[in-house]
Structure formats: C-alpha cells, structure tokens
Design a protein around this motif. Structure first.
Motif, PDB file in Angstrom:
ATOM      1  N   UNK A  76       0.833  -1.214   0.000  1.00 35.90           N
ATOM      2  CA  UNK A  76       0.000   0.000   0.000  1.00 35.90           C
ATOM      3  C   UNK A  76       0.861   1.253   0.000  1.00 35.90           C
ATOM      4  N   UNK A  77       1.945   1.244   0.770  1.00 32.10           N
ATOM      5  CA  UNK A  77       2.860   2.394   0.772  1.00 32.10           C
ATOM      6  C   UNK A  77       3.434   2.626  -0.618  1.00 32.10           C
ATOM      7  N   UNK A  78       3.846   1.547  -1.269  1.00 31.28           N
ATOM      8  CA  UNK A  78       4.417   1.665  -2.617  1.00 31.28           C
ATOM      9  C   UNK A  78       3.391   2.216  -3.594  1.00 31.28           C
ATOM     10  N   UNK A  79       2.166   1.698  -3.525  1.00 33.03           N
ATOM     11  CA  UNK A  79       1.141   2.161  -4.469  1.00 33.03           C
ATOM     12  C   UNK A  79       0.813   3.637  -4.240  1.00 33.03           C
ATOM     13  N   UNK A  80       0.728   4.040  -2.994  1.00 31.73           N
ATOM     14  CA  UNK A  80       0.452   5.451  -2.701  1.00 31.73           C
ATOM     15  C   UNK A  80       1.584   6.324  -3.236  1.00 31.73           C
ATOM     16  N   UNK A  81       2.814   5.863  -3.106  1.00 30.85           N
ATOM     17  CA  UNK A  81       3.964   6.617  -3.628  1.00 30.85           C
ATOM     18  C   UNK A  81       3.950   6.716  -5.152  1.00 30.85           C
ATOM     19  N   UNK A  82       3.314   5.771  -5.821  1.00 30.23           N
ATOM     20  CA  UNK A  82       3.272   5.777  -7.295  1.00 30.23           C
ATOM     21  C   UNK A  82       2.171   6.676  -7.860  1.00 30.23           C
ATOM     22  N   UNK A  83       1.220   7.083  -7.039  1.00 29.28           N
ATOM     23  CA  UNK A  83       0.112   7.910  -7.536  1.00 29.28           C
ATOM     24  C   UNK A  83       0.592   9.258  -8.095  1.00 29.28           C
ATOM     25  N   UNK A  84       1.423  10.025  -7.364  1.00 32.92           N
ATOM     26  CA  UNK A  84       1.811  11.351  -7.889  1.00 32.92           C
ATOM     27  C   UNK A  84       2.526  11.309  -9.239  1.00 32.92           C
ATOM     28  N   UNK A  85       3.205  10.203  -9.524  1.00 34.12           N
ATOM     29  CA  UNK A  85       3.925  10.093 -10.797  1.00 34.12           C
ATOM     30  C   UNK A  85       2.987   9.806 -11.963  1.00 34.12           C
ATOM     31  N   UNK A  86       1.742   9.447 -11.642  1.00 35.91           N
ATOM     32  CA  UNK A  86       0.786   9.110 -12.687  1.00 35.91           C
ATOM     33  C   UNK A  86       0.942   7.693 -13.206  1.00 35.91           C
ATOM     34  N   UNK A  87       1.825   6.923 -12.595  1.00 35.74           N
ATOM     35  CA  UNK A  87       2.058   5.548 -13.054  1.00 35.74           C
ATOM     36  C   UNK A  87       0.955   4.591 -12.614  1.00 35.74           C
ATOM     37  N   UNK A  88       0.254   4.973 -11.556  1.00 34.41           N
ATOM     38  CA  UNK A  88      -0.785   4.100 -11.014  1.00 34.41           C
ATOM     39  C   UNK A  88      -2.034   4.932 -10.747  1.00 34.41           C
ATOM     40  N   UNK A  89      -3.150   4.572 -11.377  1.00 26.18           N
ATOM     41  CA  UNK A  89      -4.379   5.345 -11.183  1.00 26.18           C
ATOM     42  C   UNK A  89      -4.860   5.296  -9.733  1.00 26.18           C
ATOM     43  N   UNK A  90      -5.301   6.431  -9.238  1.00 25.66           N
ATOM     44  CA  UNK A  90      -5.802   6.535  -7.869  1.00 25.66           C
ATOM     45  C   UNK A  90      -6.934   5.551  -7.613  1.00 25.66           C
ATOM     46  N   UNK A  91      -7.829   5.371  -8.584  1.00 26.07           N
ATOM     47  CA  UNK A  91      -8.966   4.463  -8.402  1.00 26.07           C
ATOM     48  C   UNK A  91      -8.499   3.032  -8.140  1.00 26.07           C
ATOM     49  N   UNK A  92      -7.463   2.599  -8.810  1.00 25.35           N
ATOM     50  CA  UNK A  92      -6.925   1.249  -8.609  1.00 25.35           C
ATOM     51  C   UNK A  92      -6.384   1.134  -7.182  1.00 25.35           C
TER      52      UNK A  92
END
Length: 180
Positions: A76-92
């Motif tokens: 979860x920490x990794x996914x949250x860190x990836x949101x600002x870069x646009x690499x991972x959609x917030x909805x996912x």
C-alpha cells in the motif's frame, strides 16, 4: 522470536526507508533504484519467511497475523507513492487498499472469536501480482514495459477483487459468529 517473524519485522522496518527514497530527491536519480532494491529485498523476505516457517514448522499466530499486515504496509505504501507520478491510477489504489481494510476488519472479527485466518492462495497470487506490478512501475524502463505495467495493473486489480470474494466466502462463518 523465530527467524520468519524477524524477517516479517524487518520488512516492516524497511517500509519507511523505501518511502523516503520514493518521495525525496536526496539521492537524485539513484533514489528510484535504491527504492526499487529496498522493495525487492522486502518482497523477497515475504517469500523467504513463509518458506522457512513452513519447512521448519515455525508457523506462529504472530506470523499468521503480522505477515499479511507487513505485506499490506509495504504494498500500500508503494502504491500510494506511485500515484503522484501518474504511473498508477488513484482508483486502482483505492480498490486495492479498500480490499485490504475489509480483510483486516474481517481478520479482527475472526480474532475476537478466537479464529486466526492465514492467507490463502488467491491472497498470495494477489500479493505476488501487486509486487510484480510495483517493481515494473518503479523501474519504469519504458517501451514494451509500459504495456507490461498496464497489464500487471489490471491483473493485480482483478486478483484483488477475486481474492476478496474468495476470502469472505471461504470464511463466511466468521460473520455469523461475529454477530454481524
């Protein structure tokens, strides 16, 4: 504390360092690679602690409870860190984290009833797919890896939902024992 549990605790300790390198620019361009190595090492401790625990009969209630929690914290920490870069959609990220909260709540109800529920195979597939997705997204090699990353996002999301449904269905008696 046995070795598998120490590896689980080590994984939890590694999370803040991983997040630090993901979100700061202290090491410049090396940050991404340091974060990637930390994530991979932490992910490998997940695989290793389980193998050791099963092989040497070192499975404990602490491990059954903390191992999935450590995985959730890392992923979860990794996914949250990836949101600002646009690499991972917030909805996912919201879908995946919501699943983790639901399962944690479910485990809490089970625990209150004296039942410890270990992770099942769907949960393990989900975790592996999420970790693979995160590794590809952090590495960000571009080209065909962008497509691989997108496919892994969809696989991880699908396995997240499947594992939630399977987990709740397989342990539905916990809901009736918990007064729900």
């Amino acid at each position: 504390m046995n070795l598998p549990n120490k590896l689980t605790v080590l994984r939890v300790i590694m999370v803040p360092f991983f997040v630090f390198f993901m979100l700061t620019d202290v090491g410049g361009a090396a940050n991404k690679w340091i974060a990637l190595v930390l994530f991979i090492v932490a992910s490998l401790t997940d695989m290793l602690d389980g193998k050791i625990a099963r092989k040497y009969n070192l499975v404990t209630n602490f491990g059954k409870f903390m191992d999935p929690l450590a995985d959730k914290l890392l992923v979860c920490s990794a996914m949250i860190c990836l949101i600002p870069s646009g690499k991972l959609p917030t909805a996912v990220v919201i879908v995946i984290i919501a699943r983790e909260f639901i399962i944690s709540g479910f485990r809490l109800v089970a625990s209150d009833n004296g039942v410890v529920i270990a992770a099942n195979y769907w949960g393990k597939f989900k975790t592996v797919s999420q970790m693979a997705m995160i590794i590809v997204l952090i590495a960000d090699f571009g080209g065909v890896f962008d497509m691989v990353g997108t496919v892994l996002i969809w696989i991880a999301t699908a396995l997240t939902v499947i594992s939630l449904v399977d987990y709740v269905w397989a342990n539905r008696e916990v809901l009736t024992k918990g007064g729900m």
